[in-house]
Design an enzyme around this catalytic site. Structure first.
Site, PDB file in Angstrom:
ATOM      1  N   GLU A 247      69.319  -8.100  81.829  1.00 48.73           N
ATOM      2  CA  GLU A 247      68.423  -8.789  82.752  1.00 48.73           C
ATOM      3  C   GLU A 247      67.051  -8.124  82.654  1.00 48.73           C
ATOM      4  O   GLU A 247      66.962  -6.903  82.757  1.00 48.73           O
ATOM      5  CB  GLU A 247      68.945  -8.670  84.183  1.00 48.73           C
ATOM      6  CG  GLU A 247      70.281  -9.322  84.432  1.00 48.73           C
ATOM      7  CD  GLU A 247      70.758  -9.068  85.865  1.00 48.73           C
ATOM      8  OE1 GLU A 247      70.172  -9.648  86.797  1.00 48.73           O
ATOM      9  OE2 GLU A 247      71.689  -8.271  86.023  1.00 48.73           O
ATOM     10  N   ARG A 462      82.178   1.462  81.851  1.00 56.59           N
ATOM     11  CA  ARG A 462      80.774   1.792  81.704  1.00 56.59           C
ATOM     12  C   ARG A 462      80.609   3.303  81.589  1.00 56.59           C
ATOM     13  O   ARG A 462      81.493   4.082  81.947  1.00 56.59           O
ATOM     14  CB  ARG A 462      79.958   1.252  82.878  1.00 56.59           C
ATOM     15  CG  ARG A 462      80.264   1.878  84.215  1.00 56.59           C
ATOM     16  CD  ARG A 462      79.446   1.233  85.314  1.00 56.59           C
ATOM     17  NE  ARG A 462      78.027   1.414  85.088  1.00 56.59           N
ATOM     18  CZ  ARG A 462      77.078   0.758  85.740  1.00 56.59           C
ATOM     19  NH1 ARG A 462      77.414  -0.159  86.644  1.00 56.59           N
ATOM     20  NH2 ARG A 462      75.814   0.982  85.501  1.00 56.59           N
ATOM     21  N   LYS A 472      68.509   0.493  89.551  1.00 56.76           N
ATOM     22  CA  LYS A 472      67.103   0.074  89.550  1.00 56.76           C
ATOM     23  C   LYS A 472      66.483   0.261  90.931  1.00 56.76           C
ATOM     24  O   LYS A 472      65.355   0.746  91.059  1.00 56.76           O
ATOM     25  CB  LYS A 472      66.999  -1.391  89.116  1.00 56.76           C
ATOM     26  CG  LYS A 472      67.472  -1.636  87.702  1.00 56.76           C
ATOM     27  CD  LYS A 472      67.719  -3.114  87.436  1.00 56.76           C
ATOM     28  CE  LYS A 472      68.394  -3.310  86.093  1.00 56.76           C
ATOM     29  NZ  LYS A 472      68.830  -4.693  85.875  1.00 56.76           N
TER      30      LYS A 472
END
Length: 751
Positions: A247, A462, A472
């Protein structure tokens, strides 16, 4: 008679008689091939060579949009498209650019028109691949997987002819190994595979098998599945296709490095291709700087996407499919508010069973801007693994899009977009992290609901690091509070920050390879990443000398009337890598910590009655006088020198600088004090309360030898005895700025 003419025409293209007769049984294919051959004959005459005929057959059997037949035949007949990779690229281009007119300049660039690959280039690419694998080749000989060599050469020379590459591989391997021996003709023994846990066995199977999606546990098979998979294999030719779909609303971090390595690396290892696809479905959070930064980081890690695409490339198709979902009774327009849709135990929508025609009209009204934000959504009729019911497919947002402008005021969600874009691009392996497992049911359901090709979603754990925050939102908080300067502050674990600190991309890739791919989430210690950094920089960072806290030393009996030029090896362990020159004058500067007036036991550097050597000079200095200032602090030393071979060998050799450059050095430590700064049980006050206030120490007047005078941002050096350092972009003509990348050895005092 017409059938005989067609049979003759098809065999004239190079098809065997049996293949030509089989083709005639397929009415649509034979008509398209007949049309292609007839058009080609207008340019080439009645005789068409076999290579061109093969391309025409490939075109006729794989082209879905018949409007493009004449356009593509003209390129084949004129020999502008003359290889299979070019044809595949051309078919992909017209499929992804359905609107007229076609931009011929862009088309030709994407298809390698005019690109000439010489035999010399093929020879060099194959030779490089063989050199990389030579030790293994010499051991395994003809049992080695030669496809790996061809794949690596093909990756360098995208438009090269596959047969020429294979012939070159065969020739060079024969030259290296000689003729096959009896042992080479024996079948390679099968290696017994270690028993896998049930979940690992499932995931390994999922990843390895291409074109057999229906065998994957959990994969939904419909009456259309086998035909869709057959069409998919015709389009891809069985080629592995992956994608990295970030993204564009933030900077990539160390976890993304694993995703990049896995997606691009898996494709490369299997002679496949990997797309870089931006999931640009939320214009509210997307910024141009994030698009460019992501492209930069992928390239920095050493990967080149097969193609850069955007979810917005497919907005028209996605909208058309949404309309089709409504027509099939599988989606509806809902007016529940955002707050009502949050969580997993939401109330069923009172609009779930509204008439199809009504939802169609309302969805069109959403597209035309007749609803305010939050007033209407399009929802899909399914229940996901985690119990979430009827996920949203489209929502209203009155925000211009960076690529489509004001064309749309409704935007698709991730749950709706992701699988459909994978299908459009014929992705074979949709690799994503474990948290997306709850979306797998919507992934399969949506593709099957629309009767389109359904890839397999495969989840892996992950990668996280201790002492780090990569969210973020939380990085923005760190920037806003002044705890860090920006996304690229070297104390962070974003990729831009790691680059700025001086981490080589090869080290990050090596770290990802060592971590491996597992189903379980992996949280690693930062020192393991730093060890990979040291491994790379030890072989690539030339040596220099720098002094952080300097002490002036005057050599009273300097052996020359002017300064001497000292040759210093760039890599002391391998002097074949060259030397650089530094001046040696009567005044030198040493580290203040390398001198003690009253040394403790075990101190081996400069002290009264304890001389030291100056590295690379061949001289030893001995203390004669200590000069102190009014406050009693040591300001300078006076020493004498002698040749190192003219007396007893000193206990230590220290680094030094003479006629140095002044520079700024930034020394970094961990940003957080605890391993898990986001864990409320470990840090009850929240991650901002866990900041290490000593994470940055700036030495504004450090000294460095003049060999680095022409260094540019991101150049890397080992400052002898101090660590590895990288030139920061803040450097300017008047002053260099260095970031300490890592110390020479792991600090045993760190947890």
């Amino acid at each position: 008679m017409a059938a005989l003419d067609s049979l003759s025409l098809f065999t004239g293209l190079g098809l065997s008689e049996q293949k030509a007769r089989e083709t005639l049984k397929n009415t649509a294919l034979s008509a398209q091939l007949r049309e292609a051959a007839t058009q080609a004959q207008q340019t080439l005459g009645s005789t068409i060579d076999k290579a061109t005929g093969t391309l025409l057959y490939g075109l006729a059997s794989r082209l879905r949009d018949t409007r493009r037949l004449s356009f593509l035949v003209s390129y084949i007949a004129s020999k502008k498209i003359h290889t299979e990779p070019q044809l595949s690229a051309a078919l992909e281009y017209v499929r992804s650019h359905p609107l007229d007119p076609i931009d011929t300049v862009d088309f030709e660039q994407e298809c390698g028109v005019g690109v000439i690959v010489t035999p010399e280039q093929i020879e060099e690419a194959v030779e490089a691949a063989i050199n990389r694998h030579q030790p293994q080749l010499l051991v395994e000989r003809y049992h080695f997987n030669m496809g790996l060599l061809m794949g690596e050469a093909r990756a360098v020379l995208k438009w090269a002819d596959g047969k020429m590459i294979k012939n070159e591989v065969d020739m060079q391997v024969l030259h290296l190994l000689g003729p096959k021996l009896e042992a080479d003709l024996e079948k390679k023994p099968k290696v017994a595979k270690a028993r896998l846990e049930e979940t690992d066995r499932r995931t390994a199977k999922d990843v390895m098998e291409n074109g057999e999606n229906y065998k994957t546990p959990g994969y939904v098979v419909t009456p259309h599945t086998m035909n869709l998979l057959k069409q998919h294999l015709e389009i891809t030719g069985g080629q592995v296709r992956t994608r990295f779909p970030p993204e564009p609303n933030g900077i990539l971090h160390i976890g993304h490095a694993k995703a990049i390595n896995f997606n691009f690396g898996y494709a490369k290892a299997n002679n496949g291709i990997c797309f870089l696809r931006f999931d640009d479905t939320n214009p509210e959070k997307e910024e141009a700087k994030f698009f460019s930064a992501i492209c930069d980081m992928v390239a920095w890690l050493g990967y080149t996407p097969y193609k850069v695409t955007y979810a917005s490339d497919y907005f028209d198709q996605l909208y058309a499919w949404a309309v089709e979902l409504i027509r099939r009774g599988l989606a509806y327009v809902c007016h529940q508010r955002v707050e009502e849709l949050k969580g997993h135990n939401t109330l069923p929508s009172p609009w779930r069973d509204r008439p199809t025609e009504e939802s169609l009209l309302l969805f069109e009204a959403m597209r035309k801007g007749k609803f305010s934000e939050g007033e209407a959504t399009l929802r899909m009729k399914l229940v996901m693994e985690d119990g979430k019911m009827d996920p949203v497919a489209y929502r209203v947002k009155y925000i211009p899009h960076h690529r489509t402008g004001d064309k749309w005021c409704i935007y698709p969600t991730y749950d709706y977009t992701h699988c459909l874009c994978d299908s459009i691009e014929h992705i074979t392996h949709s690799l994503c992290t474990k948290e997306f497992q709850a979306r797998r049911s919507s992934y399969f359901w949506l593709c099957n609901a629309l009767d389109i090709y359904c890839p397999v979603q495969w989840e892996y754990g992950r990668l996280n690091l201790h002492y780090a925050v990569v969210s973020k939102r939380k990085i923005l908080q760190l920037v806003a509070t002044g705890a860090v300067r920006d996304w690229d502050d070297p104390r962070l674990f974003t990729l831009t920050a790691l680059r700025r600190r001086g981490f080589p991309p090869e080290a990050i890739n090596s770290f990802c390879a060592r971590v491996g791919v597992t189903v379980a989430q992996t949280t690693m210690e930062p020192h393991l990443l730093e060890a990979c950094v040291r491994d790379v920089l030890n072989d690539t960072a030339p040596r220099a000398m720098a002094v952080l806290e300097s002490l002036r030393v005057i050599i009273t009996n300097f052996p020359a009337a002017k300064s001497l030029d000292i040759q210093v090896p760039n890599f002391p362990a391998d002097e074949t890598k060259g030397f650089h020159q530094v001046p040696f004058a009567p005044i030198v500067f040493i580290e203040r910590t390398d001198f003690k007036e009253e040394p403790e036991p075990g101190f081996k550097r400069l002290a009264w009655g304890q001389p030291v050597g100056l590295r690379h000079t061949g001289y030893v200095i001995e203390l004669q006088r200590v000069v102190k200032g009014p406050s009693g602090s040591v300001e300078s030393l006076e020493v004498t020198c002698r040749r190192a071979d003219a007396g007893e060998k000193p206990k230590a050799f220290i680094h030094w600088v003479s006629q140095p450059l002044m520079c700024e050095v930034r020394l970094y430590e961990r940003l957080f004090q605890h391993k898990n700064p986001e864990d409320p049980t470990e840090v009850p006050g929240g991650f901002l309360s866990d900041l290490n206030l000593a994470s940055l120490h700036v030495v504004e007047a450090a000294l460095v030898d003049c060999s680095v005078a022409l260094a540019r941002p991101f150049d890397k050096f080992q400052f002898e005895r101090l660590g590895y350092f990288s030139v920061d972009p803040d450097s300017h003509q008047g002053k260099l700025v260095f970031n300490r990348t890592v110390t020479l050895k792991e600090d045993p005092g760190k947890v």
